[in-house]
Design an enzyme around this catalytic site. Structure first.
Site, PDB file in Angstrom:
ATOM      1  N   VAL A  14      -9.722   3.890 -23.158  1.00  0.00           N
ATOM      2  CA  VAL A  14      -9.106   2.753 -22.462  1.00  0.00           C
ATOM      3  C   VAL A  14      -9.346   1.447 -23.228  1.00  0.00           C
ATOM      4  O   VAL A  14      -8.422   0.647 -23.441  1.00  0.00           O
ATOM      5  CB  VAL A  14      -9.631   2.647 -21.006  1.00  0.00           C
ATOM      6  CG1 VAL A  14      -8.978   1.475 -20.293  1.00  0.00           C
ATOM      7  CG2 VAL A  14      -9.358   3.941 -20.246  1.00  0.00           C
ATOM      8  N   GLY A 134      -3.905   4.878 -12.483  1.00  0.00           N
ATOM      9  CA  GLY A 134      -3.590   4.450 -13.853  1.00  0.00           C
ATOM     10  C   GLY A 134      -2.605   3.302 -13.906  1.00  0.00           C
ATOM     11  O   GLY A 134      -2.896   2.197 -13.445  1.00  0.00           O
ATOM     12  N   ASP A 200     -13.094  12.411  -8.064  1.00  0.00           N
ATOM     13  CA  ASP A 200     -12.379  11.245  -8.604  1.00  0.00           C
ATOM     14  C   ASP A 200     -11.253  10.821  -7.648  1.00  0.00           C
ATOM     15  O   ASP A 200     -11.122   9.637  -7.314  1.00  0.00           O
ATOM     16  CB  ASP A 200     -11.814  11.608  -9.984  1.00  0.00           C
ATOM     17  CG  ASP A 200     -10.953  10.515 -10.583  1.00  0.00           C
ATOM     18  OD1 ASP A 200     -11.510   9.571 -11.172  1.00  0.00           O
ATOM     19  OD2 ASP A 200      -9.724  10.599 -10.439  1.00  0.00           O
ATOM     20  N   LYS A 204     -10.738   7.323  -5.294  1.00  0.00           N
ATOM     21  CA  LYS A 204      -9.490   6.547  -5.263  1.00  0.00           C
ATOM     22  C   LYS A 204      -8.936   6.480  -3.835  1.00  0.00           C
ATOM     23  O   LYS A 204      -8.435   5.432  -3.401  1.00  0.00           O
ATOM     24  CB  LYS A 204      -8.470   7.187  -6.207  1.00  0.00           C
ATOM     25  CG  LYS A 204      -8.890   7.074  -7.678  1.00  0.00           C
ATOM     26  CD  LYS A 204      -8.052   7.980  -8.557  1.00  0.00           C
ATOM     27  CE  LYS A 204      -8.399   7.834 -10.027  1.00  0.00           C
ATOM     28  NZ  LYS A 204      -7.788   8.880 -10.875  1.00  0.00           N
TER      29      LYS A 204
HETATM   30  N1  HSE Z   1      -9.672  11.221 -14.842  1.00  0.00           N
HETATM   31  C1  HSE Z   1      -8.758  10.375 -14.159  1.00  0.00           C
HETATM   32  C2  HSE Z   1      -7.486  11.175 -13.893  1.00  0.00           C
HETATM   33  C3  HSE Z   1      -8.458   9.176 -15.019  1.00  0.00           C
HETATM   34  O1  HSE Z   1      -7.325  12.241 -14.475  1.00  0.00           O
HETATM   35  O2  HSE Z   1      -6.679  10.763 -13.090  1.00  0.00           O
HETATM   36  C4  HSE Z   1      -7.767   8.067 -14.296  1.00  0.00           C
HETATM   37  O3  HSE Z   1      -8.501   7.605 -13.220  1.00  0.00           O
END
Ligand code: HSE
Length: 431
Positions: A14, A134, A200, A204
């Site tokens: 990033v 993203g 993850d 979110k």
């Molecule tokens: N590892 C995360 C994904 C990256 O695959 O969405 C973006 O947050």
């Protein structure tokens, strides 16, 4: 021309994309916004690592404290990820009055209130657009674009790595090879178990729920299942019935004004908008009480998508600093949007159920009898002829209270003719 000095912590995928974006679009930013950007400090783990971009060695350091304490840095970009030392560094940057941009969803989900309080106390702001989905501007959409709405529900594919793996598996690639490709392409987290285990997407989902309903929901309020428990056979059964399995985050307001948040593999119609989201793309469906249904689509991970969100935040921070408005909003403001977290067991949904059973008389009637005892109505039932002693029976239900399904599963699991722990996934008939 107003000049902003940018310090970056982390020059991985990033961070490199951010440097490239400033180089590519610097002249555009100057002409469009009247701002010039100078990257004055970059913290890396190892000065000698091979990098995706060349950066002048004189501005590099191995000590991230040099970035957060630097007099010649106005805006700090935290792109290292993880909880610590990221949390401590961000707090120091905020306490030094700097604007902070982060892509770190784990940090925002777990420590958001502490960071927003530090920003407010120091007359600055923390920006976190890159933390969810993203390149899709979903934080801005919830905070600004949909501000005339009460939010009713959010359903989303929020992890690019999982969606990429599921797309590859549908096309016949093994889970292991697909995960290795996602890592090579820079989609996966440093610890990919956070991706495939659903953590993850859980971070979110907690962030989106907090913004939508005005109170901070932490990850422990999110019920999470990942794609690491999926079998290829479930993907195949789903496909034969016209569905696709996606890792979906569901954020729903319940009848008693509470919010249920979960992440789980979910069957969605192949032809639906969300079912058509493939590869590393994310898709988010938001139902607002004024606008109705909306759908957001774009790349959810990787260098360019994530750096697009980070640099957009840098421009927003510059505008807020230049206008003096940076002190007016810390990044999150609580409001009365719901009355707390709901139990997942209260959610009503359709379900996919796969039960591996002994292939003998009365087994099917026993199973359907148990489902009936729990008010579970069957929409379809599939059993293919088997040449073994065992056979999978796949059932798609009509709407069921999750609590009833859990009770039925427990009864099924205790039957001697049920040979494996029954598998069950949510099924959503999205358009
Ligand atoms: N590892 C995360 C994904 C990256 O695959 O969405 C973006 O947050």
């Amino acid at each position: 021309m107003k000049k902003f000095r940018v310090g970056i912590i982390g020059l991985g995928t990033v961070g490199s994309g951010v440097v490239e974006c400033f180089r590519k679009n610097g002249a555009l930013f100057a002409s469009r916004y009247g701002f010039e950007y100078d990257v004055t400090k970059v913290a890396v783990r190892n000065l000698d690592s091979k990098r995706l971009v060349e950066v002048d060695r004189s501005i590099m350091t191995t000590n991230p404290e040099d970035v957060v304490n630097a007099d010649d840095v106005d805006i700090v970009l935290e792109l290292m990820g993880g909880q610590e030392p990221a949390r401590t560094l961000v707090l120091k940057a905020l306490n030094n009055g700097k604007a902070v941009i982060t892509a770190n969803k784990a940090l925002i989900a777990e420590s958001g209130p502490e960071l927003f309080a530090a920003a407010e106390a120091n007359g600055t702001r923390i920006f976190f657009e890159a933390s969810v989905a993203g390149g899709i501007p979903i934080i801005k959409s919830l905070q600004e674009g949909l501000s005339s709405n009460g939010i009713e529900s959010i359903h989303g594919i929020l992890n690019g790595t999982c969606n990429f793996i599921l797309s590859c598996m549908e096309a016949g690639t093994s889970y292991t090879d697909a995960l290795a490709d996602a890592q090579r392409l820079g989609y996966a987290e440093a610890d990919p178990t956070l991706d495939v285990g659903g953590g993850d997407a859980g971070h979110k989902a907690a962030i989106l729920a907090s913004l939508a309903f005005g109170q901070w929901f932490t990850s422990d309020m999110v019920s999470v299942r990942g794609i690491d428990e999926l079998d290829l056979v479930d993907i195949e059964f789903a496909r034969d019935a016209g569905y696709r399995i996606k890792l979906i985050a569901n954020i729903l307001k319940t009848e008693d004004d509470k919010v249920s948040i979960d992440v789980q593999p979910t069957l969605v119609p192949q032809a639906s908008m969300i079912g058509s989201v493939m590869d590393v793309y994310n898709g988010i469906k938001i139902l607002g009480n004024t606008v109705g249904d909306t759908f957001f689509y774009g790349q959810g991970a990787g260098k360019d998508a994530t750096s697009s969100a980070v640099v957009t935040d840098v421009i927003d921070a510059s505008q807020a600093i230049a206008s003096g408005m940076i002190k007016d909003f810390s990044g999150f403001k609580a409001f009365e949007g719901a009355s707390g977290p709901a139990e997942l067991s209260a959610v009503v949904s359709r379900f996919y159920l796969r039960v591996v059973v002994e292939d003998s008389p009365k087994v099917l009637s026993t199973i359907t009898g148990i489902l009936g005892d729990h008010n579970i109505s069957i929409a379809s039932i599939t059993q293919k002829e088997s040449h073994e002693k065992s056979v999978p029976v796949v059932i798609l239900t009509h709407d069921v209270l999750t609590k009833e399904l859990e009770a039925a599963l427990s009864n099924l699991d205790s039957l001697p003719v049920v040979l494996e722990k029954p598998r069950t996934y949510r099924l959503e008939d999205f358009d």
